[in-house]
Design a protein around this motif. Structure first.
Motif, PDB file in Angstrom:
ATOM      1  N   GLU A 199       3.924  -1.268   3.865  1.00  0.00           N
ATOM      2  CA  GLU A 199       4.922  -0.248   3.540  1.00  0.00           C
ATOM      3  C   GLU A 199       4.827   0.197   2.082  1.00  0.00           C
ATOM      4  O   GLU A 199       5.225   1.309   1.744  1.00  0.00           O
ATOM      5  CB  GLU A 199       6.319  -0.776   3.852  1.00  0.00           C
ATOM      6  CG  GLU A 199       6.530  -1.014   5.348  1.00  0.00           C
ATOM      7  CD  GLU A 199       7.991  -1.091   5.738  1.00  0.00           C
ATOM      8  OE1 GLU A 199       8.604  -0.019   5.892  1.00  0.00           O
ATOM      9  OE2 GLU A 199       8.491  -2.213   5.880  1.00  0.00           O
ATOM     10  N   GLY A 200       4.252  -0.672   1.233  1.00  0.00           N
ATOM     11  CA  GLY A 200       4.068  -0.304  -0.162  1.00  0.00           C
ATOM     12  C   GLY A 200       2.787   0.463  -0.416  1.00  0.00           C
ATOM     13  O   GLY A 200       2.454   0.749  -1.579  1.00  0.00           O
ATOM     14  N   GLY A 201       2.038   0.798   0.637  1.00  0.00           N
ATOM     15  CA  GLY A 201       0.831   1.605   0.497  1.00  0.00           C
ATOM     16  C   GLY A 201      -0.383   0.840   0.014  1.00  0.00           C
ATOM     17  O   GLY A 201      -1.388   1.450  -0.363  1.00  0.00           O
ATOM     18  N   ARG A 202      -0.354  -0.504   0.048  1.00  0.00           N
ATOM     19  CA  ARG A 202      -1.477  -1.288  -0.454  1.00  0.00           C
ATOM     20  C   ARG A 202      -2.540  -1.532   0.612  1.00  0.00           C
ATOM     21  O   ARG A 202      -3.608  -2.036   0.306  1.00  0.00           O
ATOM     22  CB  ARG A 202      -0.964  -2.620  -1.010  1.00  0.00           C
ATOM     23  CG  ARG A 202       0.011  -2.445  -2.178  1.00  0.00           C
ATOM     24  CD  ARG A 202       0.556  -3.768  -2.652  1.00  0.00           C
ATOM     25  NE  ARG A 202      -0.484  -4.600  -3.234  1.00  0.00           N
ATOM     26  CZ  ARG A 202      -0.326  -5.902  -3.498  1.00  0.00           C
ATOM     27  NH1 ARG A 202       0.831  -6.498  -3.202  1.00  0.00           N
ATOM     28  NH2 ARG A 202      -1.305  -6.599  -4.040  1.00  0.00           N
ATOM     29  N   VAL A 203      -2.238  -1.199   1.858  1.00  0.00           N
ATOM     30  CA  VAL A 203      -3.216  -1.295   2.952  1.00  0.00           C
ATOM     31  C   VAL A 203      -3.266   0.063   3.635  1.00  0.00           C
ATOM     32  O   VAL A 203      -2.244   0.584   4.080  1.00  0.00           O
ATOM     33  CB  VAL A 203      -2.838  -2.390   3.972  1.00  0.00           C
ATOM     34  CG1 VAL A 203      -3.855  -2.425   5.118  1.00  0.00           C
ATOM     35  CG2 VAL A 203      -2.754  -3.755   3.303  1.00  0.00           C
ATOM     36  N   ASP A 204      -4.468   0.615   3.731  1.00  0.00           N
ATOM     37  CA  ASP A 204      -4.656   1.917   4.372  1.00  0.00           C
ATOM     38  C   ASP A 204      -5.260   1.765   5.761  1.00  0.00           C
ATOM     39  O   ASP A 204      -4.848   2.438   6.706  1.00  0.00           O
ATOM     40  CB  ASP A 204      -5.576   2.793   3.515  1.00  0.00           C
ATOM     41  CG  ASP A 204      -5.967   4.090   4.195  1.00  0.00           C
ATOM     42  OD1 ASP A 204      -5.246   5.086   4.009  1.00  0.00           O
ATOM     43  OD2 ASP A 204      -6.983   4.098   4.936  1.00  0.00           O
ATOM     44  N   ALA A 246     -13.594   6.612  -3.051  1.00  0.00           N
ATOM     45  CA  ALA A 246     -12.404   6.900  -3.855  1.00  0.00           C
ATOM     46  C   ALA A 246     -12.094   5.766  -4.831  1.00  0.00           C
ATOM     47  O   ALA A 246     -11.141   5.880  -5.618  1.00  0.00           O
ATOM     48  CB  ALA A 246     -11.202   7.137  -2.941  1.00  0.00           C
ATOM     49  N   GLY A 247     -12.879   4.690  -4.777  1.00  0.00           N
ATOM     50  CA  GLY A 247     -12.677   3.570  -5.691  1.00  0.00           C
ATOM     51  C   GLY A 247     -11.616   2.590  -5.252  1.00  0.00           C
ATOM     52  O   GLY A 247     -11.148   1.785  -6.062  1.00  0.00           O
ATOM     53  N   HIS A 248     -11.252   2.621  -3.955  1.00  0.00           N
ATOM     54  CA  HIS A 248     -10.216   1.710  -3.462  1.00  0.00           C
ATOM     55  C   HIS A 248     -10.646   1.014  -2.164  1.00  0.00           C
ATOM     56  O   HIS A 248      -9.914   1.036  -1.169  1.00  0.00           O
ATOM     57  CB  HIS A 248      -8.899   2.460  -3.231  1.00  0.00           C
ATOM     58  CG  HIS A 248      -8.245   2.905  -4.488  1.00  0.00           C
ATOM     59  ND1 HIS A 248      -7.707   2.017  -5.409  1.00  0.00           N
ATOM     60  CD2 HIS A 248      -8.071   4.151  -5.004  1.00  0.00           C
ATOM     61  CE1 HIS A 248      -7.208   2.698  -6.429  1.00  0.00           C
ATOM     62  NE2 HIS A 248      -7.415   3.987  -6.216  1.00  0.00           N
ATOM     63  N   PRO A 249     -11.791   0.322  -2.161  1.00  0.00           N
ATOM     64  CA  PRO A 249     -12.188  -0.391  -0.944  1.00  0.00           C
ATOM     65  C   PRO A 249     -11.216  -1.511  -0.599  1.00  0.00           C
ATOM     66  O   PRO A 249     -11.153  -1.946   0.557  1.00  0.00           O
ATOM     67  CB  PRO A 249     -13.574  -0.941  -1.287  1.00  0.00           C
ATOM     68  CG  PRO A 249     -13.592  -1.036  -2.775  1.00  0.00           C
ATOM     69  CD  PRO A 249     -12.778   0.134  -3.247  1.00  0.00           C
ATOM     70  N   GLU A 250     -10.438  -1.978  -1.601  1.00  0.00           N
ATOM     71  CA  GLU A 250      -9.503  -3.077  -1.336  1.00  0.00           C
ATOM     72  C   GLU A 250      -8.392  -2.669  -0.386  1.00  0.00           C
ATOM     73  O   GLU A 250      -7.678  -3.532   0.155  1.00  0.00           O
ATOM     74  CB  GLU A 250      -8.904  -3.590  -2.653  1.00  0.00           C
ATOM     75  CG  GLU A 250      -7.869  -2.702  -3.304  1.00  0.00           C
ATOM     76  CD  GLU A 250      -8.464  -1.552  -4.103  1.00  0.00           C
ATOM     77  OE1 GLU A 250      -7.698  -0.761  -4.696  1.00  0.00           O
ATOM     78  OE2 GLU A 250      -9.718  -1.442  -4.156  1.00  0.00           O
ATOM     79  N   ARG A 251      -8.228  -1.370  -0.138  1.00  0.00           N
ATOM     80  CA  ARG A 251      -7.202  -0.934   0.812  1.00  0.00           C
ATOM     81  C   ARG A 251      -7.679  -1.027   2.258  1.00  0.00           C
ATOM     82  O   ARG A 251      -6.911  -0.730   3.181  1.00  0.00           O
ATOM     83  CB  ARG A 251      -6.754   0.491   0.480  1.00  0.00           C
ATOM     84  CG  ARG A 251      -6.004   0.557  -0.854  1.00  0.00           C
ATOM     85  CD  ARG A 251      -5.521   1.942  -1.175  1.00  0.00           C
ATOM     86  NE  ARG A 251      -4.899   1.980  -2.511  1.00  0.00           N
ATOM     87  CZ  ARG A 251      -4.532   3.088  -3.132  1.00  0.00           C
ATOM     88  NH1 ARG A 251      -4.710   4.264  -2.551  1.00  0.00           N
ATOM     89  NH2 ARG A 251      -3.989   3.024  -4.335  1.00  0.00           N
ATOM     90  N   PHE A 252      -8.906  -1.452   2.431  1.00  0.00           N
ATOM     91  CA  PHE A 252      -9.392  -1.837   3.759  1.00  0.00           C
ATOM     92  C   PHE A 252      -9.138  -3.334   3.916  1.00  0.00           C
ATOM     93  O   PHE A 252      -9.383  -4.120   2.999  1.00  0.00           O
ATOM     94  CB  PHE A 252     -10.885  -1.546   3.901  1.00  0.00           C
ATOM     95  CG  PHE A 252     -11.510  -2.156   5.126  1.00  0.00           C
ATOM     96  CD1 PHE A 252     -11.247  -1.641   6.391  1.00  0.00           C
ATOM     97  CD2 PHE A 252     -12.350  -3.260   5.021  1.00  0.00           C
ATOM     98  CE1 PHE A 252     -11.819  -2.217   7.520  1.00  0.00           C
ATOM     99  CE2 PHE A 252     -12.928  -3.833   6.138  1.00  0.00           C
ATOM    100  CZ  PHE A 252     -12.665  -3.303   7.392  1.00  0.00           C
ATOM    101  N   ALA A 253      -8.632  -3.735   5.082  1.00  0.00           N
ATOM    102  CA  ALA A 253      -8.297  -5.143   5.299  1.00  0.00           C
ATOM    103  C   ALA A 253      -8.720  -5.581   6.691  1.00  0.00           C
ATOM    104  O   ALA A 253      -8.801  -4.768   7.627  1.00  0.00           O
ATOM    105  CB  ALA A 253      -6.802  -5.373   5.117  1.00  0.00           C
ATOM    106  N   LEU A 254      -8.985  -6.875   6.806  1.00  0.00           N
ATOM    107  CA  LEU A 254      -9.293  -7.519   8.082  1.00  0.00           C
ATOM    108  C   LEU A 254      -8.241  -8.585   8.354  1.00  0.00           C
ATOM    109  O   LEU A 254      -7.753  -9.231   7.420  1.00  0.00           O
ATOM    110  CB  LEU A 254     -10.671  -8.182   8.038  1.00  0.00           C
ATOM    111  CG  LEU A 254     -11.873  -7.256   8.151  1.00  0.00           C
ATOM    112  CD1 LEU A 254     -13.090  -7.880   7.482  1.00  0.00           C
ATOM    113  CD2 LEU A 254     -12.177  -6.975   9.622  1.00  0.00           C
ATOM    114  N   ALA A 255      -7.894  -8.774   9.616  1.00  0.00           N
ATOM    115  CA  ALA A 255      -6.934  -9.829   9.979  1.00  0.00           C
ATOM    116  C   ALA A 255      -7.427 -10.518  11.238  1.00  0.00           C
ATOM    117  O   ALA A 255      -7.825  -9.865  12.207  1.00  0.00           O
ATOM    118  CB  ALA A 255      -5.550  -9.235  10.217  1.00  0.00           C
TER     119      ALA A 255
END
Length: 814
Positions: A427-432, A101-110
């Motif tokens: 909450e702003g939808g920047r992490v899926d 979908a062109g949004h790999p940045e919405r995957f995150a690691l912590a």
């Protein structure tokens, strides 16, 4: 046959070398490794808890999937066992959907606690997949401390202290024998220093374990507990500095002197005025007169007494004792000083005292740890495509692009991540989709319920953990992690006693159930799943770039990748071109269990100091690095450079914002409604909040001054207890503007009237049957401090403000 296997304890940032005794395949004893010169085999009482952690019946032993779509505290996730394949299939599908979908940045690691090989998961995977969002926990740990010292001496790191030769120490909020990064060594070195006659002042709102030892061992009026009002350390430090300058006690060989050697500070002190900066010839420092003119000229001991509650006579005595020790004096700052709402300047004020006496880099003073020859894994660039490059160029969601956050790292603006702003990004939808391991942010971050609300809205969470924690309760997938000390490969950095060490972690016993290495094990298995879905780049990297250093064979599993990465990153410590059998060298390294540097040595009196890594090459009382960071921030946000500190929430303007100075503490809550100041501390047995499900933890709470075994207590001065009509053992509710918790009251004279003190670490509503009062219903045992501490930040560094008496509270009978 019994075996003794070296490993590392990661219960705190001491990361001590240990030895594990294994009988019949079961770990039965853990003790300090006496071969280590860094620790001498010393260990803290918390080490015994690790065995209970390892064999805890509440540990997660198999992957789990959530069946209940509703999330919240007290909501049963209805977890069901699944296979690793099923769990990772679901995660890999989501990752590929985001990428297509062109949004790999919405995957995150912590990550929370990690090993030295973590970059296989936290750097390699996100760089090749394509996300800048790989989070760490540094900003809720001690980042403010590194910035406060670094802007003056250029060393943006933790510091060492030459206990062997020091003659005077001021410990600002530090409790070295119970809670610090050198706990094992401090437990030996501090008593020796006291017996040698060193004067040690423990500046702390509560009578800590270190303060009790100092008062017990000190045989004169030199050194004592100094019960300062929370958040006013900077005022005390400024007054000490003023006395040193006004009485002519500074180290002239290091700082310099006035022309004609007349002390113009003394005359200026009488007039409460400034001095001519051109009349002072500085040697190895920069800005001492600017510091006087902007801050110190009117910061008398009498003024500081009104701010701090410390008698003016005691302030003068501390200043004279400290200056009298010259370069054998240490002013030791800690998160207790710097991790507060205006902690940058508190930390600077306290640390600047080292510059006045010339103890930076000196024998008996403040030292920089030797560097370690750790190799990084190879570059990922050949394996990245345009999707990954584009996504990784995007701003991280944990680095705010806001005028009220400087987020300086190593002196450079807008680089430090802010862990406790991630809820807003979610909450702003920047992490899926978030994969988190060995962290528990809904418990460990101030304003904890913000995390609960955000995680309720997060579309997909994978939690890799040893226990079902508060964070796990919001997870869609839970994956069982190996225990670092006993079950898997890795390494930790240990820095104590003027030495730096790499301490190996290696499998001592069979991993519990289906637990896997939470870094290489997860990374390799996920790489295989992504390859199955047409994205082989991560797997290609692991197999081509991470071949075994001894055999040259590519890893075929996560366990093999873990050992291979460990060999690569530590190769300079065990491999040699002169050796014919690298396998033998590796086995010898495993048998020893650690590698350590030679000790660091401070300069002798009379030696010329080496240049520092500051803009002037000197110790900077007026910080050039801070000036540059402010100018960069001003250009980006259109703020006048002299107003940047004000935009960040400080009071200082102009030149004063570049020198150490006192900023009044931030207090949340009206004093009439919330009459007490809340102060918190760490336990010697906390193991970073991961020990509360061990029965031994609750027994050993008696070791913390004022605490009680088996109970979570708020410690209140006896005069305040009488005024409130309470007795020790009464159940009370602590209320703040942020929330409330229920604990037991304890009358204790180890705190100031008007200040209530509580240890952090209890109050879990998950984490197991012992940690929680009712695990199934989400009812906590005791109270989590982070539910009453509001979210606030030290905005120059981006660090979470958790000290300095940030919040006011009131106490009610429950």
């Amino acid at each position: 046959m019994d075996r003794v296997i070296p490993s590392a304890c990661q219960g705190c940032l001491s990361n001590c070398p240990v030895l594990v005794t294994v009988e019949g395949g079961r770990a039965v004893r853990v003790r300090g490794n006496a071969a280590s010169a860094a620790t001498g085999g010393s260990a803290c009482p918390a080490l015994a808890i690790t065995l209970e952690q390892e064999y805890d019946p509440d540990r997660v032993s198999t992957p789990l999937r959530r069946r209940n779509p509703r999330k919240g505290r007290g909501v049963d996730p209805r977890f069901e066992p699944v296979t690793w394949d099923e769990a990772l299939d679901e995660l890999a599908d989501r990752m590929m959907t985001l990428r297509r979908a062109g949004h790999p940045e919405r995957f995150a690691l912590a990550k929370g606690r990690s090993t030295g090989i973590n970059e296989v998961l936290t750097r390699v995977l996100p760089e090749i997949y394509g996300t800048p969002n790989s989070f760490n926990h540094d900003s809720i740990c001690a980042d403010a401390e590194k910035l406060a010292t670094g802007v003056m001496d250029g060393a943006y790191d933790y510091h060492d202290y030459d206990w062997e030769h020091l003659e005077c120490a001021i410990l600002w909020g530090a409790d070295p024998i119970a809670s610090n990064r050198q706990k094992a060594h401090a437990r030996r070195a501090l008593p020796e220093a006291l017996r040698r006659g060193a004067a040690v002042y423990v500046v702390d709102p509560r009578r800590s374990m270190t303060a009790e030892l100092v008062e017990k061992e000190t045989r004169s009026d030199a050194g004592c507990w100094v019960p300062v009002a929370p958040g006013t350390d900077g005022a005390l430090a400024s007054a000490i500095a003023r006395v040193i300058l006004a009485e002519g006690l500074w180290n002239r060989d290091y700082v310099g002197d006035f022309e004609g050697a007349e002390n113009l500070f003394a005359e200026a002190a009488q007039l409460k005025g400034g001095v001519d900066e051109g009349s002072f010839q500085e040697r190895f420092t920069h800005g001492v007169c600017a510091w006087w003119n902007e801050e110190l000229f009117d910061k008398t001991p009498e003024w500081a007494e009104a701010e701090t509650g410390v008698p003016a006579s005691a302030i003068v005595q501390m200043a004279r004792m400290f200056a009298g020790a010259g370069q054998h004096a240490v002013s030791w700052i800690s998160p207790g000083v710097a991790m507060s709402a205006r902690g940058l300047y508190s930390g600077m004020a306290c640390y600047a005292l080292n510059g006045l006496v010339g103890s930076v880099g000196a024998e008996g003073g403040v030292l920089v740890f030797p560097s370690l020859p750790i190799e990084k894994l190879p570059s990922t660039e050949p394996y990245r495509d345009e999707i990954a490059r584009r996504a990784c160029s995007l701003p991280r969601v944990d680095v705010p692009q806001r005028a009220d956050f400087l987020c300086a790292k190593a002196g450079c603006a807008h680089r430090a991540p802010v862990t406790n702003l991630i809820p807003e990004a979610i909450e702003g939808g920047r992490v899926d989709t978030l994969v988190a391991y060995w962290c528990n942010f809904p418990f460990s971050c101030a304003g904890a319920k913000r995390w609960e609300r955000a995680l309720e809205k997060l579309p997909f969470l994978v939690h890799v953990t040893t226990h079902i924690s508060e964070m796990s309760q919001y997870a869609d997938i839970v994956l069982p992690a190996c225990h670092h000390l006993f079950e898997t490969w890795g390494f930790a950095r240990c820095r104590q006693n003027k030495r730096s060490s790499v301490v190996l972690e290696q499998p001592c016993v069979k991993a519990l159930g289906e637990s896997r290495n939470d870094e290489a094990g997860l990374a390799f298995a996920l790489a295989e799943k992504l390859a199955d879905r047409g994205f082989p780049a991560v797997l290609d990297y692991f197999q081509r770039e991470c071949a075994d250093s001894c055999s040259g064979v590519s890893p075929a599993s996560g366990e093999e990748l873990a050992e291979s990465a460990l060999k690569m990153m530590t190769s300079r410590m065990w491999d040699s071109d002169e050796l014919d059998a690298p396998d033998d060298a590796w086995r010898d390294f495993l048998a020893k269990g650690f590698w350590e540097t030679a000790p660091a040595f401070g300069r002798q009196e009379g030696e010329v100091p080496s240049p520092l890594s500051t803009p002037t090459g000197r110790f900077e009382f007026e910080s050039g690095a801070l000036c540059r960071a402010f100018e960069e921030h001003a250009r980006r946000f259109g703020v006048a450079p002299e107003e940047v500190a004000v935009a960040l929430g400080y009071e200082a303007r102009g030149r004063k914002s570049l020198v150490p100075h006192y900023e009044p503490p931030v207090r949340k809550g009206d004093e009439c409604e919330f009459p007490f100041v809340f102060s918190q501390h760490r336990s010697i047995v906390n193991l970073e909040g991961r020990s509360a499900n061990a029965p031994l933890y609750h027994k050993l709470k008696r070791l913390d001054p004022g605490d009680e075994p088996g109970a979570d207590v708020v410690k209140i001065h006896p005069s305040d207890m009488e005024r409130l009509g309470l007795r020790s053992g009464d159940e009370v509710r602590i209320l703040s503007p942020e929330g409330s918790i229920v604990v037991r009251a304890k009358a204790w004279d180890g705190t100031r009237p008007g200040v209530v003190v509580k240890c952090y670490g209890q109050g879990h509503w998950a984490y197991g049957q012992v940690a929680a009062c009712d695990f199934g219903r989400g009812i906590p045992r005791g109270g989590n401090n982070n539910e009453i501490i509001p979210p606030e930040w030290e905005r120059a560094s981006g660090a979470t403000a958790r000290h300095g008496g940030l919040t006011r509270v009131r106490i009610e009978r429950a």
